[in-house]
Enzyme design. Structure first.
Site, mmCIF file in Angstrom:
data_model
loop_
_atom_site.group_PDB
_atom_site.id
_atom_site.type_symbol
_atom_site.label_atom_id
_atom_site.label_comp_id
_atom_site.label_asym_id
_atom_site.label_seq_id
_atom_site.Cartn_x
_atom_site.Cartn_y
_atom_site.Cartn_z
ATOM 1 N N GLU A 51 -13.342 5.381 0.090
ATOM 2 C CA GLU A 51 -14.118 4.401 0.578
ATOM 3 C C GLU A 51 -14.559 5.529 1.586
ATOM 4 O O GLU A 51 -14.487 5.884 2.850
ATOM 5 C CB GLU A 51 -13.194 3.422 1.274
ATOM 6 C CG GLU A 51 -12.543 2.437 0.250
ATOM 7 C CD GLU A 51 -11.566 1.404 1.278
ATOM 8 O OE1 GLU A 51 -11.923 0.567 1.254
ATOM 9 O OE2 GLU A 51 -10.611 1.728 1.566
ATOM 10 N N GLU A 85 1.607 -1.384 -0.008
ATOM 11 C CA GLU A 85 0.095 0.142 -0.014
ATOM 12 C C GLU A 85 0.990 1.519 -0.365
ATOM 13 O O GLU A 85 1.492 1.323 1.040
ATOM 14 C CB GLU A 85 -1.260 0.252 1.457
ATOM 15 C CG GLU A 85 -2.422 -0.259 1.494
ATOM 16 C CD GLU A 85 -2.616 -0.514 3.151
ATOM 17 O OE1 GLU A 85 -3.084 0.370 3.462
ATOM 18 O OE2 GLU A 85 -3.006 -1.667 3.668
ATOM 19 N N LYS A 128 -14.697 3.782 5.968
ATOM 20 C CA LYS A 128 -13.594 3.962 6.530
ATOM 21 C C LYS A 128 -13.781 4.485 7.894
ATOM 22 O O LYS A 128 -13.806 5.845 7.913
ATOM 23 C CB LYS A 128 -12.164 4.395 5.557
ATOM 24 C CG LYS A 128 -11.626 3.453 5.064
ATOM 25 C CD LYS A 128 -10.666 2.278 5.596
ATOM 26 C CE LYS A 128 -10.277 1.360 5.006
ATOM 27 N NZ LYS A 128 -8.776 2.066 4.311
#
Ligand SMILES: *[C@@H]1O[C@H](CO)[C@@H](O)[C@H](O)[C@H]1NC(C)=O
Ligand SMILES: *[C@@H]1O[C@H](CO)[C@@H](O)[C@H](O)[C@H]1NC(C)=O
Length: 338
Positions: A310, A259, A313
């Site tokens: 997102e 990531e 989150k």
């Protein structure tokens, strides 16, 4: 004319063979407004992205990727580790069959990520990581898939102590025993250490010491460490992991960044402009096999975070805004993947 096209084609082939490490993207799905996986797959294919990381083996996603030729890196979620660890190689093989191989061919799977940021950050699961990895690895051995599919576990940069300068880096003492077992497995199975690298976090958490330019690859010479010169935080973080492995006698293990990214909103220095600068640099340096000062010329395989924003989150507001694409499929900023 004909010859011209043939040689261009040959050049392209040579370029592909010698140059690029795969540039992947994480497909996080903690959101209630995402397009269906089939639409995400169209977007990924249209943009020529060849490698995707899924955080869990979601059946619908796997089915949508099946047959596309896109290489998948699939997470075995932290919550699944205790039962896989408590079982046998046979039950691990059953788990792989019923959660993954029933939906997609092994040919399309590049890595299994057994646990995400467990060490230090989700310590309840730490005792289960290595036993789960062993069972899954034995299962892959029975299927003759250990050359095709490599197993590892993604680590947060917080498992490093004293990571500045990179050469002084070491693994946090309380996770060291399990981490060394992981490194031994990675060596024995020719698999990479997987790390999540966020210069953005280093910047916002230490603004008095860390400049935005160093996070965005805009510094001149930033730091001379032993005989190596650093001009950005990404390289410093990756090399800090390599030095920490070196210290334990595992300095040759490859590193994959599972990531990395930059948010477009929700925090200090979070913007489309900065996200573009950051990700462009990461992509270019991967495609040109720039590598890091400690491993110059060895391109770092990366997974950019994240395909979409997102909106479910938790944590800091900016966590919601890492998407490179809007949920309508339009790029949030003009990142080029080639
Ligand atoms: C095992 O897989 C390798 C490729 O990874 C292949 O060359 C070999 O023939 C396979 N062995 C068997 C027994 O299927
Ligand atoms: C976020 O927090 C809510 C409320 O505490 C919780 O129900 C939800 O599961 C959390 N979501 C994630 C992705 O952790």
């Amino acid at each position: 004319m004909h010859h011209f096209f043939i040689s261009l084609h040959a050049l392209t082939l040579i370029f592909k063979i010698s140059a690029a490490v795969p540039i992947g993207i994480c497909y996080g799905r903690v959101a209630n407004n995402l397009p269906p996986p089939s639409a995400a797959v169209n977007l990924i294919t249209t943009n020529g992205i060849s490698s995707i990381r899924l955080f869990n083996p979601d059946a619908q996603s796997l089915q949508s990727f099946s047959g596309t030729g896109i290489q998948l890196t699939i997470g075995v979620p932290n919550e699944q580790l205790p039962s896989i660890a408590a079982g046998t190689a046979t039950s691990a093989q059953n788990w792989l069959q019923s959660n993954i191989f029933i939906h997609i061919s092994a040919d399309q799977i590049r890595y299994l990520v057994v646990g995400n940021e467990v060490f230090l950050k989700d310590p309840y699961y730490e005792p289960y990581v290595i036993p789960a990895i062993f069972n899954l690895h034995q299962a892959l051995q029975s299927l003759n898939l250990t050359e095709k599919i490599k197993i590892s576990s993604s680590q947060a940069a917080s498992i490093l102590s004293n990571s500045y300068p990179p050469s002084s880096s070491s693994f946090a003492p309380n996770i060291r025993p399990d981490l060394i077992r992981l490194l031994q497995f990675l060596r024995d199975s020719s698999s990479p250490l997987m790390v999540n690298v966020y210069p953005y976090f280093s910047y916002i958490n230490n603004q008095q010491f860390v400049s935005l330019d160093s996070a965005l690859f805009r510094s001149g010479s930033l730091l001379t460490d032993l005989d190596l010169v650093y001009d950005n935080l990404f390289d410093q973080t990756v090399d800090a992991f390599i030095y920490a492995m070196d210290r334990e006698g595992y300095g040759e293990i490859p590193v994959v960044v599972t990531e990395t990214g930059w948010p477009t909103a929700g925090g200090e220095a979070a913007s489309g402009e900065n996200a573009l600068v950051y990700n462009e640099n990461v992509v270019r340096r991967g495609l040109k096999n720039v590598g890091t000062p400690k491993r110059a010329g060895v391109g770092v395989e990366v997974f950019l975070f994240d395909l979409f924003d997102e909106n479910e989150k938790n944590g800091s507001e900016f966590e919601k805004y890492f998407g490179i694409f809007g949920v309508n499929g339009v790029k949030a900023y003009d990142l080029n993947f080639h």
